[in-house]
Design a protein around this motif. Structure first.
Motif, mmCIF file in Angstrom:
data_model
loop_
_atom_site.group_PDB
_atom_site.id
_atom_site.type_symbol
_atom_site.label_atom_id
_atom_site.label_comp_id
_atom_site.label_asym_id
_atom_site.label_seq_id
_atom_site.Cartn_x
_atom_site.Cartn_y
_atom_site.Cartn_z
ATOM 1 N N SER A 81 0.841 -1.193 0.000
ATOM 2 C CA SER A 81 0.000 0.000 0.000
ATOM 3 C C SER A 81 0.880 1.248 0.000
ATOM 4 O O SER A 81 1.977 1.241 0.554
ATOM 5 N N GLU A 83 1.452 5.288 0.858
ATOM 6 C CA GLU A 83 1.023 6.296 1.828
ATOM 7 C C GLU A 83 1.666 7.636 1.525
ATOM 8 O O GLU A 83 2.875 7.731 1.339
ATOM 9 N N SER A 86 -2.691 12.838 1.105
ATOM 10 C CA SER A 86 -3.514 12.908 -0.103
ATOM 11 C C SER A 86 -4.623 13.945 0.023
ATOM 12 O O SER A 86 -5.106 14.244 1.121
ATOM 13 N N GLU A 89 -8.031 12.170 1.462
ATOM 14 C CA GLU A 89 -8.270 11.752 2.833
ATOM 15 C C GLU A 89 -8.715 12.936 3.683
ATOM 16 O O GLU A 89 -8.544 14.107 3.303
ATOM 17 N N ARG A 150 0.667 13.481 -4.007
ATOM 18 C CA ARG A 150 1.820 12.591 -4.204
ATOM 19 C C ARG A 150 3.058 13.401 -4.572
ATOM 20 O O ARG A 150 3.026 14.197 -5.512
ATOM 21 N N HIS A 237 7.234 1.445 7.646
ATOM 22 C CA HIS A 237 6.291 0.331 7.701
ATOM 23 C C HIS A 237 6.752 -0.728 6.708
ATOM 24 O O HIS A 237 6.999 -0.423 5.544
ATOM 25 N N LYS A 240 4.159 -1.075 3.806
ATOM 26 C CA LYS A 240 3.744 0.146 3.116
ATOM 27 C C LYS A 240 4.941 0.819 2.471
ATOM 28 O O LYS A 240 6.071 0.704 2.956
ATOM 29 N N VAL A 242 6.066 4.560 1.769
ATOM 30 C CA VAL A 242 5.765 5.948 2.119
ATOM 31 C C VAL A 242 6.460 6.859 1.110
ATOM 32 O O VAL A 242 7.688 6.866 1.018
ATOM 33 N N GLY A 310 7.028 9.818 8.049
ATOM 34 C CA GLY A 310 6.239 9.774 6.830
ATOM 35 C C GLY A 310 5.427 11.019 6.549
ATOM 36 O O GLY A 310 5.910 12.152 6.674
ATOM 37 N N LYS A 311 4.159 10.801 6.201
ATOM 38 C CA LYS A 311 3.301 11.910 5.793
ATOM 39 C C LYS A 311 3.009 12.870 6.943
ATOM 40 O O LYS A 311 2.634 14.030 6.706
#
Length: 360
Positions: A81, A83, A86, A89, A150, A237, A240, A242, A310-311
């Motif tokens: 996935s 991440e 975005s 979301e 992104r 992760h 995931k 990222v 991360g994000k």
């Protein structure tokens, strides 16, 4: 020895007997021999996360490629996935909405100041620098949108450059406004008439442009030497990927933030020194408060940014941009808009100078 089960009616000259010591290992597991037992005796051990086996009685598990991960059955690899912060979301939508709201409020305040530019309240607070400050605040609000979505090469390169230049333009306007406040007060005293020739309109514009140009040079050197680039991080992760922007040069990022902080601190110190001037010069009080908010937000940003993975590092930076921008907008322009719109009787030269006399 393994137990052999013979069934009646079976021709064992063509069909070998079946061992019941161990059943076959299904896909998603691997064969593990049991020490001291016949070769037909073994355990079936599930593959570890990130590994698969897609054959019966596999002797080993195979690792998935970098951008893939094992499914729950461990029998085939599936894409990891992705991440990033975005627009689709809830967090991204909220930050985008706040950013656009701040831009819209700046446009409204700018419209109010342009419409009332001949009134004493606007003229007394250096209307040209106020217009430029509002435009820079709009850029500050809008640059936060580059941190959402992104990461791509052009967004990674532009996000910090536009952020750094926009905030330096904003803080430079505040710094020059503070210097003008002090100069005007000095000029009102005996023997200080000549000081204003160093703070005319041309000198004010020139100072703002020079201070902003220094930040532009810092950003250019950063982009040329170690440009920020998109980066796929798999360390946060295991299941995931990222997507984030690698800043390239930590030194470049630190110098960019440090220069903004230096100008903000200088503005705060000068405004604090001028906070007790008469009321017709009291914009210094508003500047002191706005710079206090600005410095507090960005001091809190540094540890939060470093500790956010991360994000969420982008979320912290966007929040700091929006919070400091709203702090300046509300602290500097809120009281003026209140007077212009709701208390027009105070928006007169006599009223402003009268309050100044009272405070003197």
């Amino acid at each position: 020895m393994a137990e052999i089960v013979l069934s009646k009616g079976v021709d064992y000259t063509t069909t070998p007997p079946r061992s019941v010591c161990s059943e076959s290992c299904s896909p998603g597991t691997r064969v593990a021999r049991i020490k001291g037992q016949p070769i037909c005796c073994f355990d079936c051990i599930a593959c570890s996360e990130g590994e698969i086996s897609n054959e019966t009685d596999s002797t080993e598990c195979t690792s998935c490629p970098e951008d893939f991960w094992s499914n729950p059955q461990r029998d085939h690899c599936v894409p990891k996935s992705i991440e990033f912060l975005s627009y689709h979301e809830a967090l991204g939508i909220s930050l985008t909405t706040i950013s656009l709201l701040g831009t819209f409020i700046c446009a409204i305040v700018l419209g109010i100041f342009v419409y009332h530019q001949e009134t004493p309240m606007v003229r007394a607070n250096n209307s040209e620098l106020s217009f430029l400050l509002l435009l820079s605040l709009k850029l500050c609000f809008m640059c936060s949108l580059l941190f959402i979505g992104r990461p791509r090469l052009w967004t990674c390169q532009l996000r910090h450059a536009i952020f750094g230049i926009s905030f330096v333009l904003c803080v430079s306007c505040i710094l020059v406004k503070t210097m003008v406040v002090l100069a005007v007060f000095k000029a009102s005293k005996p023997g200080g008439a000549d000081i204003m020739k160093f703070f005319g309109a041309i000198q004010q514009r020139g100072t703002v442009m020079v201070l902003t140009s220094i930040q532009a040079i810092i950003c250019t050197a950063w982009l040329v030497s170690a440009s920020p680039t998109p980066h796929k991080n798999t360390q946060y992760h295991s299941d995931k990927v990222v997507y984030e922007c690698d800043v390239g040069s930590t030194v470049g990022f630190a110098v960019l933030l440090g220069y903004i902080g230096l100008l903000a601190l200088l503005s705060f110190v000068l405004a604090f020194m001028a906070r007790n001037l008469p009321d017709n010069f009291n914009e210094a009080k508003l500047i002191t408060f706005s710079m206090l908010i600005f410095c507090a937000v960005w001091i809190a940003f540094i540890p939060a940014y470093i500790s956010s993975p991360g994000k969420y590092a982008d979320v912290v930076e966007v929040f700091a941009i929006l919070a400091s921008s709203f702090g300046i907008l509300v602290a500097l322009f809120g009281p003026k808009c209140y007077t212009i719109i709701l208390k027009p009787e105070r928006n007169t030269k006599k009223s402003i100078m009268g309050r100044g006399a009272t405070m003197s």
